[in-house]
Design an enzyme around this catalytic site. Structure first.
Site, PDB file in Angstrom:
ATOM      1  N   ASP A 105       0.815  -1.201   0.000  1.00 23.80           N
ATOM      2  CA  ASP A 105       0.000   0.000   0.000  1.00 23.80           C
ATOM      3  C   ASP A 105       0.854   1.259   0.000  1.00 23.80           C
ATOM      4  O   ASP A 105       1.929   1.308   0.607  1.00 23.80           O
ATOM      5  CB  ASP A 105      -0.902  -0.016   1.239  1.00 23.80           C
ATOM      6  N   GLU A 153       1.034  -0.459  -5.186  1.00 22.64           N
ATOM      7  CA  GLU A 153       0.075   0.615  -5.425  1.00 22.64           C
ATOM      8  C   GLU A 153       0.890   1.902  -5.537  1.00 22.64           C
ATOM      9  O   GLU A 153       1.199   2.543  -4.542  1.00 22.64           O
ATOM     10  CB  GLU A 153      -0.938   0.721  -4.283  1.00 22.64           C
TER      11      GLU A 153
END
Length: 527
Positions: A184, A237
């Site tokens: 993330d 990401e």
């Protein structure tokens, strides 16, 4: 576990269903009416059976779980982790999470996990100021704090902190048999000035804004994962144009297996939100992604971030009346499944949930049951068929990371808001043709260039009656003629339904030698 190294290649069909375990389904929705049990989460073991059956039926190859490492605040969705080595107790003990993953594997479903090494919360019982000093975080708040998130940044310059995080990644892969980690907020790690105003950040030793210590950590992380847990994947990401994110470290890359294609996602959602009358003026939004589609190993994400915070659900992003909204979404999904890159869809999008995602509530499963509008169940059926074709057809995956696997037929028909392209493998018989009409205007007798002579038939039509469309289908085979069109030596005439994606394939011509097909396709590619 033994098969996953073959099932998780860049040329493997990977279709991911993104799930938040706390809100996928709650107990009252799971049981019959009149059940006296209180409203609660499903347990890991209950989720294993219900979720696996649902995902397998829809044809997804993987699930991706929002973070399950222990976290204190439900509203963070798991992205403010405090217990890096502890599966959350919300759904049961660690052994039950192991059961969950094992059961998914028994059903042939891979499990990816969101993992958060970019920041951690300030809770005093966690890592913050752990021994009375800035042990895990930078002491300088210009490097050690994300003010907008209210979190702290790991000190990637300390080898002990790097070891803590790398060991944690290996822990989930080894002890829980996780098949891949989606890392993330990688962009927040790569840039020292991320979400910081001038004067609120410290340049690196060369005066730049690149976070060199974080770059070093990410490379070591990926090298360790591939060395210790071969066959697993790491997915970034990363929302900027940082180069070589999904390229090996020995060529200067960060070493990730894949990267989320955030640019494609933003462009397509902006395009689909437009009234079709204006789409002709924004044609570049659906074509630009192919300028860089092979610069990384991409995943095409329609994630949870796009259906929260007043952004609206996927179906509510579509313009028009009820019928047009579902037709737009079906056409969009068809284009997405034809576009190079792996697929990711957040839960609820598969049946067109009207409400934005709410982490505290179950999905609106009642929409799939009478007397609700049948468009919801028909959209789910359409997605099931897309996944089946995606896994079945080599043209959609064998050369997914090779530019030779894609070519435009017509990229310039902005007046009609139509795009057409080919997906192929080494075998010309595997070639699929996608034609997308992003206006509500049906086009009869639409001439389309095709690469090879023969008869073409529909593999899928998003406007079919069974999907809630108008039923404007090409039920007869479409023979090609020697009419040079759209840079192709042959062409066909077809009916192009409104707001639709149509997938075509050539029926094998038994009267023609296969070697002639191969040489003809090679000639077209050279041209």
């Amino acid at each position: 576990m033994q098969e996953r190294s073959q099932r998780q290649q860049v040329n493997s069909p990977i279709s991911i269903y993104e799930v938040h375990l706390g809100s996928w389904r709650h107990v009252p929705e799971r049981y019959v009416e009149g059940n006296p049990e209180e409203h609660r989460f499903l347990t890991y073991r209950e989720l294993a059976h219900d979720l696996a059956a649902y995902v397998k039926d829809l044809g997804f190859t993987h699930i991706e779980l929002l973070p399950v490492a222990e976290y204190p605040y439900d509203g963070s969705w798991g992205y403010q982790t405090t217990g890096y080595y502890a599966p959350t107790s919300r759904f049961g003990p660690p052994e039950d999470f192991q059961y969950f993953v094992d059961y998914m594997h028994q059903q042939g479903i891979g499990v990816f996990l969101d993992w958060v090494p970019a920041h951690f919360p300030k809770d005093g019982y966690a890592l913050s100021y752990f021994d009375g000093t800035h042990l895990y975080e930078y002491a300088d708040t210009r490097k050690g704090e994300h003010k907008e998130w209210g979190t702290l940044v790991f000190n990637y310059g300390r080898s002990e902190v790097q070891d803590f995080l790398i060991a944690n990644a290996l822990f989930w892969l080894r002890e829980y048999h996780i098949d891949g980690l989606r890392v993330d907020a990688v962009a927040s790690m790569l840039y020292l000035d991320y979400l910081r105003k001038p004067g609120e950040w410290v340049p690196n030793q060369y005066g730049g804004r690149e976070h060199l210590e974080a770059v070093d950590f990410l490379r070591k992380l990926n090298e360790a994962v591939y060395a210790e847990q071969p066959g697993t994947l790491t997915v970034a990401e990363e929302s900027t144009s940082w180069p070589l994110v999904s390229r090996p470290t020995y060529v200067g890359g960060l070493g990730f297996s894949m990267k989320w294609n955030m640019g494609w996602m933003h462009d397509m959602l902006e395009y689909m939100h437009l009234d079709p009358i204006f789409r002709r003026y924004h044609h570049n939004l659906i074509t630009f992604s192919l300028m860089y589609a092979y610069s990384e190993n991409f995943v095409l994400p329609l994630s949870h971030d796009e259906v929260v915070h007043v952004k609206g659900s996927l179906i509510n992003k579509m313009p028009g009346d009820l019928w047009q909204r579902f037709a737009n979404l079906r056409a969009f999904f068809g284009y997405m499944w034809g576009h190079p890159g792996k697929k990711l869809l957040f839960m609820g999008g598969e049946f067109g949930q009207w409400h934005e995602w709410n982490f505290a509530e179950s999905l609106d499963w009642h929409l799939l049951e009478p007397p609700s509008d049948p468009h919801h169940a028909q959209l789910r059926d359409y997605l099931r068929d897309l996944n089946e074709i995606y896994q079945r057809e080599p043209g959609l995956n064998v050369m997914d990371s090779d530019p030779e696997g894609f070519s435009w037929i017509d990229v310039h028909d902005s007046d009609n808001s139509v795009v057409s392209f080919m997906r192929r493998s080494k075998n010309p018989d595997d070639t699929l043709i996608f034609v997308c009409n992003f206006t509500p205007v049906p086009r009869l007798g639409y001439r389309l260039g095709v690469p090879l002579a023969g008869e073409y038939f529909e593999v899928l039509n998003s406007d079919a009656l069974r999907y809630g469309g108008s039923g404007l289908e090409n039920l007869q085979q479409m023979p090609s003629g020697p009419v040079y069109w759209q840079s192709c030596p042959y062409s066909i005439l077809l009916t192009l339904p409104p707001l639709s994606t149509v997938i075509l394939k050539r029926r094998l011509d038994v009267g023609k030698d296969e070697d002639e097909d191969v040489s003809e396709l090679q000639l077209i590619q050279e041209q």
